[in-house]
Structures are given as structure tokens and as C-alpha cells.
Design a protein around this motif. Structure first.
Motif, PDB file in Angstrom:
ATOM      1  N   SER A 127       9.069   7.784 -10.077  1.00  0.00           N
ATOM      2  CA  SER A 127       9.232   8.136  -8.809  1.00  0.00           C
ATOM      3  C   SER A 127       8.355   8.607  -7.564  1.00  0.00           C
ATOM      4  N   SER A 128       7.092   8.967  -9.154  1.00  0.00           N
ATOM      5  CA  SER A 128       5.861   9.818  -8.550  1.00  0.00           C
ATOM      6  C   SER A 128       5.044   9.079  -7.569  1.00  0.00           C
ATOM      7  N   LEU A 129       5.199   7.633  -8.243  1.00  0.00           N
ATOM      8  CA  LEU A 129       3.863   6.746  -7.741  1.00  0.00           C
ATOM      9  C   LEU A 129       4.501   6.616  -6.284  1.00  0.00           C
ATOM     10  N   VAL A 130       6.288   6.274  -5.976  1.00  0.00           N
ATOM     11  CA  VAL A 130       6.866   5.960  -4.810  1.00  0.00           C
ATOM     12  C   VAL A 130       6.632   6.980  -4.172  1.00  0.00           C
ATOM     13  N   LYS A 131       6.879   8.356  -4.224  1.00  0.00           N
ATOM     14  CA  LYS A 131       6.760   9.176  -3.400  1.00  0.00           C
ATOM     15  C   LYS A 131       5.803   9.009  -2.954  1.00  0.00           C
ATOM     16  N   GLU A 132       4.085   8.464  -3.992  1.00  0.00           N
ATOM     17  CA  GLU A 132       2.831   8.926  -3.268  1.00  0.00           C
ATOM     18  C   GLU A 132       2.337   7.914  -2.256  1.00  0.00           C
ATOM     19  N   VAL A 133       2.286   6.730  -2.817  1.00  0.00           N
ATOM     20  CA  VAL A 133       2.583   5.582  -1.735  1.00  0.00           C
ATOM     21  C   VAL A 133       2.817   5.580  -0.163  1.00  0.00           C
ATOM     22  N   PHE A 134       4.368   5.947  -0.206  1.00  0.00           N
ATOM     23  CA  PHE A 134       5.218   6.601   0.579  1.00  0.00           C
ATOM     24  C   PHE A 134       4.004   6.735   1.314  1.00  0.00           C
ATOM     25  N   LYS A 135       3.939   8.430   0.864  1.00  0.00           N
ATOM     26  CA  LYS A 135       3.444   9.714   1.843  1.00  0.00           C
ATOM     27  C   LYS A 135       2.015   9.350   2.631  1.00  0.00           C
ATOM     28  N   LEU A 136       1.725   8.180   1.996  1.00  0.00           N
ATOM     29  CA  LEU A 136       0.528   7.736   2.237  1.00  0.00           C
ATOM     30  C   LEU A 136       0.217   5.866   2.828  1.00  0.00           C
ATOM     31  N   GLY A 137       1.810   6.232   3.295  1.00  0.00           N
ATOM     32  CA  GLY A 137       1.989   5.017   4.704  1.00  0.00           C
ATOM     33  C   GLY A 137       2.403   3.530   3.906  1.00  0.00           C
ATOM     34  N   GLY A 138       1.795   3.481   2.296  1.00  0.00           N
ATOM     35  CA  GLY A 138       1.920   2.295   2.332  1.00  0.00           C
ATOM     36  C   GLY A 138       3.448   2.143   1.765  1.00  0.00           C
ATOM     37  N   ASP A 139       3.990   0.367   1.720  1.00  0.00           N
ATOM     38  CA  ASP A 139       5.437  -0.036   1.637  1.00  0.00           C
ATOM     39  C   ASP A 139       5.826  -0.412   0.779  1.00  0.00           C
ATOM     40  N   VAL A 140       7.114   1.184   0.619  1.00  0.00           N
ATOM     41  CA  VAL A 140       7.287   0.765  -1.050  1.00  0.00           C
ATOM     42  C   VAL A 140       8.827   0.368  -0.884  1.00  0.00           C
ATOM     43  N   SER A 141       9.192  -0.864   0.031  1.00  0.00           N
ATOM     44  CA  SER A 141      10.229  -1.461   0.128  1.00  0.00           C
ATOM     45  C   SER A 141      11.004  -2.489  -0.252  1.00  0.00           C
ATOM     46  N   ALA A 142       9.971  -2.946  -1.959  1.00  0.00           N
ATOM     47  CA  ALA A 142      10.429  -3.737  -2.501  1.00  0.00           C
ATOM     48  C   ALA A 142      11.020  -2.446  -4.354  1.00  0.00           C
ATOM     49  N   LEU A 143      10.184  -1.404  -3.731  1.00  0.00           N
ATOM     50  CA  LEU A 143      10.609  -0.687  -5.252  1.00  0.00           C
ATOM     51  C   LEU A 143      11.461  -0.021  -5.028  1.00  0.00           C
ATOM     52  N   VAL A 144      12.529   0.692  -4.307  1.00  0.00           N
ATOM     53  CA  VAL A 144      13.839   1.398  -3.856  1.00  0.00           C
ATOM     54  C   VAL A 144      14.638   0.495  -3.272  1.00  0.00           C
ATOM     55  N   PRO A 145      16.135   0.627  -3.528  1.00  0.00           N
ATOM     56  CA  PRO A 145      16.966  -0.424  -2.669  1.00  0.00           C
ATOM     57  C   PRO A 145      16.457   0.331  -1.003  1.00  0.00           C
ATOM     58  N   ALA A 146      17.752  -0.419  -1.067  1.00  0.00           N
ATOM     59  CA  ALA A 146      17.384  -0.373   0.819  1.00  0.00           C
ATOM     60  C   ALA A 146      18.040   1.158   1.325  1.00  0.00           C
ATOM     61  N   ASN A 147      19.293   1.285   1.279  1.00  0.00           N
ATOM     62  CA  ASN A 147      19.769   2.852   1.393  1.00  0.00           C
ATOM     63  C   ASN A 147      18.340   4.226   1.019  1.00  0.00           C
ATOM     64  N   VAL A 148      17.739   3.675  -0.044  1.00  0.00           N
ATOM     65  CA  VAL A 148      16.543   4.906  -0.429  1.00  0.00           C
ATOM     66  C   VAL A 148      15.325   4.745   0.315  1.00  0.00           C
ATOM     67  N   GLN A 149      15.075   3.172   1.272  1.00  0.00           N
ATOM     68  CA  GLN A 149      13.878   2.963   1.735  1.00  0.00           C
ATOM     69  C   GLN A 149      14.262   4.181   3.022  1.00  0.00           C
ATOM     70  N   ALA A 150      15.539   3.536   3.735  1.00  0.00           N
ATOM     71  CA  ALA A 150      15.648   4.341   5.390  1.00  0.00           C
ATOM     72  C   ALA A 150      15.864   6.020   5.062  1.00  0.00           C
ATOM     73  N   ALA A 151      15.719   6.622   4.081  1.00  0.00           N
ATOM     74  CA  ALA A 151      16.585   7.961   3.621  1.00  0.00           C
ATOM     75  C   ALA A 151      14.985   8.112   3.784  1.00  0.00           C
ATOM     76  N   LEU A 152      13.775   7.489   3.060  1.00  0.00           N
ATOM     77  CA  LEU A 152      12.598   8.520   2.712  1.00  0.00           C
ATOM     78  C   LEU A 152      12.043   7.777   4.578  1.00  0.00           C
ATOM     79  N   ASP A 153      12.186   6.619   5.478  1.00  0.00           N
ATOM     80  CA  ASP A 153      11.887   6.518   5.975  1.00  0.00           C
ATOM     81  C   ASP A 153      12.209   7.303   7.305  1.00  0.00           C
TER      82      ASP A 153
END
Length: 158
Positions: A127-153
């Protein structure tokens, strides 16, 4: 009837978490995914948001529920008559961290801990790495379920 809990902060839930939930659900009659609340930590998602995201992803799993808990996990296990705590392990670092807790939990209440090794495709996901990559603009869509990606977005206004 076998009852287990799978505790964590799940902020955010990843595909690795979901893999562990699905595999643990096949091993126990009842599995409670326990969103453990640390009042000293500010999460990306509220506890209610995390619970809703998890519930949506495990709705098809019989015997699986999601609850929150604040406090010692062994107290939760005792209150809910949980016989086993399920933990996912990605690597030896996770094992070194989790083993003393498993021993202490067993000492305090007799509750057992079952370790499930993470499926290889998720062995580097946290989770920590997913948050870090996401906050820096990286694509985490393959690492989280679709609803989590939508919530992150939505959180990021994307």
C-alpha cells in the motif's frame, strides 16, 4: 465452524490484499477482513471508505465480512471468537516482522496465525509503495482493483 480474521490498514487495498482475501476465504468457513484503525495515523482513505472499497471487491465471497477495530487485535479475536489470524507474507522482511507478533498473540490468547505467501505477481506490491507511486503520477492501475483506482483518481482530482 472455522473463523478467521485478516487484519490490516488496507490504505489502499491492493490486488495482493484481494488475492490473500480470496485464498483465505477458501480455507475458512468465515473470514472477517478487519480494518485496524490506528488513531495516530492519518490515512489516505477514511476507515469507512476503505471498508466500502473492500466490501465491493469481496461481495462475491461467501462467509466474508468487513469490520473495523481499534485496539489490540487479540482483544478483537477474543470478542469475535476468532481462532486464526491470517497474514500475507511477501518476503522474509514481512516474516521477520510478523513472527514475533504471532507468538505474542498466541501467548496472550491462544489465537493462531496462518501465513499465506503472496502470489509471485504481487510480491513487490505494498500500500505504501502504491500511494507513493500514485502521488508522483505513476500508473498503479494494475496493482489495485478498479474501484480503488477510481477512488485514488477522485482523491487526486484526476
Amino acid at each position: 465452524m472455522s473463523k478467521a480474521c485478516c487484519p490490516g490498514s488496507f490504505d489502499p487495498m491492493t490486488q495482493g490484499h484481494l488475492d490473500i482475501f480470496r485464498r483465505a476465504a477458501r480455507l475458512f468457513d468465515e473470514l472477517i477482513i478487519t480494518v485496524v484503525v490506528n488513531p495516530n495515523k492519518q490515512g489516505m482513505f477514511t476507515t469507512d471508505e476503505r471498508i466500502a472499497l473492500i466490501e465491493e471487491n469481496v461481495a462475491d465471497l461467501p462467509g466474508v465480512t468487513v469490520e473495523q477495530w481499534t485496539g489490540l487485535l487479540v482483544d478483537y479475536a477474543r470478542e469475535r471468537d476468532v481462532a486464526c489470524i491470517v497474514k500475507g507474507l511477501r518476503n522474509s522482511t514481512d516474516f521477520d516482522y510478523e513472527l514475533p507478533m504471532a507468538g505474542m498473540n498466541q501467548h496472550l490468547t491462544g489465537v493462531e496465525t496462518a501465513f499465506l505467501t503472496t502470489s509471485p505477481q504481487y510480491s513487490y506490491v505494498s500500500s505504501s509503495l502504491v500511494k507513493e507511486v500514485f502521488k508522483l503520477g505513476g500508473d498503479v492501475s494494475a496493482l489495485v482493483p478498479a474501484n480503488v483506482q477510481a477512488a485514488l483518481d477522485a482523491k487526486a482530482g484526476r
